[in-house]
Each structure stands twice: as structure tokens, then as C-alpha cells.
Design an enzyme around this catalytic site. Structure first.
Site, PDB file in Angstrom:
ATOM      1  N   SER A 143      36.638  43.347  50.168  1.00  0.00           N
ATOM      2  CA  SER A 143      36.552  44.974  50.302  1.00  0.00           C
ATOM      3  C   SER A 143      35.515  45.457  50.932  1.00  0.00           C
ATOM      4  CB  SER A 143      36.447  45.328  48.776  1.00  0.00           C
ATOM      5  OG  SER A 143      36.893  46.682  48.593  1.00  0.00           O
ATOM      6  N   ASP A 153      43.677  45.516  49.800  1.00  0.00           N
ATOM      7  CA  ASP A 153      42.122  45.064  49.328  1.00  0.00           C
ATOM      8  C   ASP A 153      42.123  43.664  48.515  1.00  0.00           C
ATOM      9  OD1 ASP A 153      40.008  45.136  47.484  1.00  0.00           O
ATOM     10  OD2 ASP A 153      39.753  46.973  48.218  1.00  0.00           O
TER      11      ASP A 153
END
Length: 412
Positions: free
Chosen positions: A40, A176
Site C-alpha cells: 500500500s 490494495d
């Protein structure tokens, strides 16, 4: 002894500046690594670290805003009040539902501007990121240092679906990495790391349970302070978080002392504490002999402390009640001066983007009459006037009572 050192960067969204500050401290300490594993926002920071440009990394976070990462109508709006924050989050949610995720084009542009693929190819540091294939939510680990158009994979790792649109790569949608692995320590271990420096920006994703082998050294850095909103980016908050990361990494390696705050190594609070307890009455001293007194205090402090650290821990408790800034280092004189200044100028802290939980806590501290802050200030006012306090009242507020007495000791 020789180590194969990995830098492990978690997710954390808008809190990511903390990791850049910690990396700056590692550079200052001369600590190097041969591998980075990230997820991320950690992938954005890892890309900045791979470029090895400290100034560029710091400046990016010092100027960052939500509109540089996400595209929705209120992205450029200010959000320094609870009302403004909720309005901005509402705009983000509406856009995400209408368009099946907010566009990641601003983030992709930032990745392209940040990344120099030639440097990635020639760097001796191996760079792995985690992303998640949307179909089946399957984790995918990508060796960024050995592929083309790496910016696409970096964007995919940070595409927080459903708030953000998936990134399509080779006919598959990726989102993500935090959906499957927000803290890729296991990736570092699988690649042969024997020393892992883990910097946790408090992402909201899935964290695997990992049993560390006995021959692996693990350095874990996670701030005791909240780091703000996860989705709303703000340059002022980023500056605070970046400085926190820098100071807390230096504290970890013994350059400073303190848990909540940062003090120079020559700062001695214990001498003051010992003189203070000698000044207590028999009834007041009896509080310190109660086992549940220390259980309450450890809960206030956030962890157990040794007897040699009690003075410092109580000073930090007073600092937190008075909301002294934590993103700077203090000498004893500076901290005590900040005590006195804050006592007369108690107000909301400077404008910063806060998370929903931080706003709730802030209103509780300021307006609920039984909050720790209000109890402490009430006790301080009573002690200032030498008013008699009943034994029952002292026992009900025992930790805050001792903190208020210690505060009076310093004032005198």
C-alpha cells in the site's frame, strides 16, 4: 556477525510520512539494508527510498494533499474541523459508489513522477511489493526491481478498493495489498532476511500471524501516538508524522530517551521524582504502595515501566494531559517551560487533519467533566489553593492526584 537486512513497510494511507521520517533516521545512523518489502502506501515510500533522495521524499510528503492521490469533488477541500472531515468523506463515498471506485489517475501520475526505472534496475537493493488480485482476493508478490512499467504495480498495491478503482494489469484487476498482507514481514523472511526493520504506519488491512525464527533479529517501530486519518492527506499532519518517525527511530536506537515524548539522553527526571516522593505525606505515600495504583498508571501510560523510569513516565503523563507537541525533542528546561505555558494557554491544538476517533477523543477530553484532563485541572486548581481533599476523593483519583501533586512540585 553478518546480517541480510530487510526494510519492511506496512500500509497506512495518509499516515505514510511516518515511514519517511524513520528512514531518514536510519540513514543518519548509518544503518543500511539489502531488501525492501512493502504494501500500500509503503510501496510509495519504498519507491522514494529506492531513489535515495531524502530531500525529494521529505518535500513530497510536506506538500502532499488528497487531490494528488484521489479524484473526487471535495478532494481539495479543507478538513480541519469535524464537519469539514465528514463532508469530505461523504464526497469520497458518493464518488466511489457512483464510479465503482475513485479514479487512481492522480496516484498513477505521482508514481510516474516519483519513479526512475533505470535507478531501480541498477540498485543493489531488492524491492518486493504486495498487491491483491481482485478475483478471488489472492495475494501477489511482485519483484519491482526486475519488471517494466513498475508504476502500475505500485499503484495497484495502494489502490484501496472499493474507495479506489482497481488497476488493470495483464488482463487482471489488482487492488490494495493490505487485503491479504498489510505487513509483509513474511515476504522478507521468505527472501532470506535475517534482520528485519519493520516500520508500521498503522494500516487497516490483514496482518498475518508470523513465528519468527530464533536466528532472525526483528526491529519493530510503531508510534504510541495516533497518526491521523487513513484516507485524507494533509501536508501539516504529514510534517508532524514525519518528524515523529524520525525521532522515534532515533529513540529506538538509544539516541534519545522517552516513550511518548523525546528527551535528550542527559535529561534526568528520576532525581526530581525521588525528591518529590520524599515530600509526600504518609497518607499520600501510601497510595504508591498499592498494587492497583501501578496497574492503573501502566494503563494510563500505555505500558509497564521500571522504577527507574517512573519519574519520566509521570512527566510524560502530565505532558499528554496538557497536550504538549510530541514532534520535537526537549531538554528538561524546555519541557518544564512548555508545562507552564500550556497551563495558561490550554486550547485546541493547531489545525491538523484528524481521524474520526481523534475528534471523538478530543471532544471527550475538552467537554466531558470526568475526562482525565478535566479531573487533572480540577485537582491542580484545588492544590494551588491548598484546599483540603478528603481521603475518599484522593483514592478515587489517585493516579491523577499524584500527577497533579508532581506538577505542583515542579511549579514550586
Amino acid at each position: 556477525m553478518s546480517y541480510h537486512t530487510a526494510l519492511v513497510l506496512s500500509g497506512g494511507g495518509a499516515r505514510g510520512a511516518y515511514q519517511i521520517g524513520a528512514w531518514r533516521a536510519l540513514k543518519e545512523l548509518g544503518i543500511s539494508f539489502e531488501m525492501i518489502t512493502s504494501t500500500s502506501v509503503g510501496t510509495l515510500n519504498a519507491a522514494l527510498i529506492m531513489m535515495n533522495d531524502e530531500t525529494k521524499a521529505q518535500q513530497l510528503w510536506y506538500k502532499i494533499s488528497t487531490e494528488q492521490i484521489l479524484a473526487f469533488p471535495q478532494a481539495a477541500a479543507t478538513n480541519y474541523s469535524f464537519k469539514q472531515l465528514t463532508r469530505q468523506l461523504r464526497s469520497l463515498s458518493k464518488t466511489a459508489m457512483k464510479e465503482k471506485g475513485v479514479s487512481t489517475l492522480p496516484l498513477q501520475k505521482l508514481m510516474v513522477q516519483t519513479l526512475d526505472e533505470a535507478k531501480l534496475k541498477t540498485s543493489s537493493i531488492k524491492f518486493y511489493i504486495c498487491t491483491t488480485r481482485l478475483k478471488g482476493l489472492k495475494e501477489k508478490v511482485v519483484a519491482i526491481h526486475s519488471i517494466k512499467q513498475s508504476w502500475k504495480w505500485l499503484t495497484a498495491s495502494a489502490a484501496f478498493f472499493p474507495a479506489m478503482q482497481p488497476v488493470r494489469i495483464q488482463g487482471e484487476d489488482y487492488v490494495d495489498g493490505g487485503y491479504r498482507n498489510d505487513f509483509p514481514l513474511d515476504v522478507a523472511l521468505s527472501k532470506g532476511a535475517k534482520e528485519c526493520i519493520c516500520i508500521d504506519a498503522k494500516g487497516p488491512g490483514v496482518r498475518k500471524k508470523i513465528s519468527l525464527p530464533e536466528n532472525v533479529v526483528n526491529v519493530q517501530l510503531r508510534s504510541p501516538w495516533p497518526l491521523g486519518s487513513f484516507l485524507i492527506f494533509d501536508s501539516k499532519r504529514s510534517k508532524v508524522n514525519e518528524r515523529l518517525g524520525y525521532l522515534e527511530m532515533l529513540k529506538y536506537f538509544g539516541k534519545y530517551t522517552g516513550f511518548w515524548y523525546t528527551f535528550s539522553n542527559m535529561t534526568d527526571w528520576q532525581t526530581n521524582w525521588q525528591a518529590f516522593i520524599m515530600s509526600l505525606s504518609a497518607q499520600e505515600f501510601a497510595l504508591l504502595k498499592k498494587s492497583n495504583f501501578w496497574q492503573k498508571f501502566y494503563k494510563y501510560h500505555g505500558k509497564k515501566v521500571s522504577l527507574e523510569q517512573v519519574g519520566e513516565a509521570f512527566v510524560e503523563l502530565i505532558g499528554r494531559i496538557l497536550r504538549l507537541p510530541a514532534d520535537r525533542s526537549y531538554t528538561k528546561e524546555q519541557f518544564l517551560n512548555a508545562f507552564m505555558k500550556k497551563k495558561t494557554e490550554l486550547s485546541f491544538p493547531p489545525e491538523l487533519v484528524r481521524s474520526f476517533n481523534e475528534w471523538v477523543e478530543l471532544y471527550y477530553k475538552d467537554y466531558f467533566f470526568l475526562s482525565k484532563k478535566n479531573q487533572f485541572l480540577f485537582l491542580d486548581a484545588l492544590l494551588e489553593k491548598d484546599m483540603h481533599l478528603s481521603k475518599w476523593f484522593i483514592e478515587q483519583t489517585e493516579v491523577l492526584f499524584i500527577a497533579a501533586k508532581f506538577f505542583q512540585f515542579f511549579k514550586k
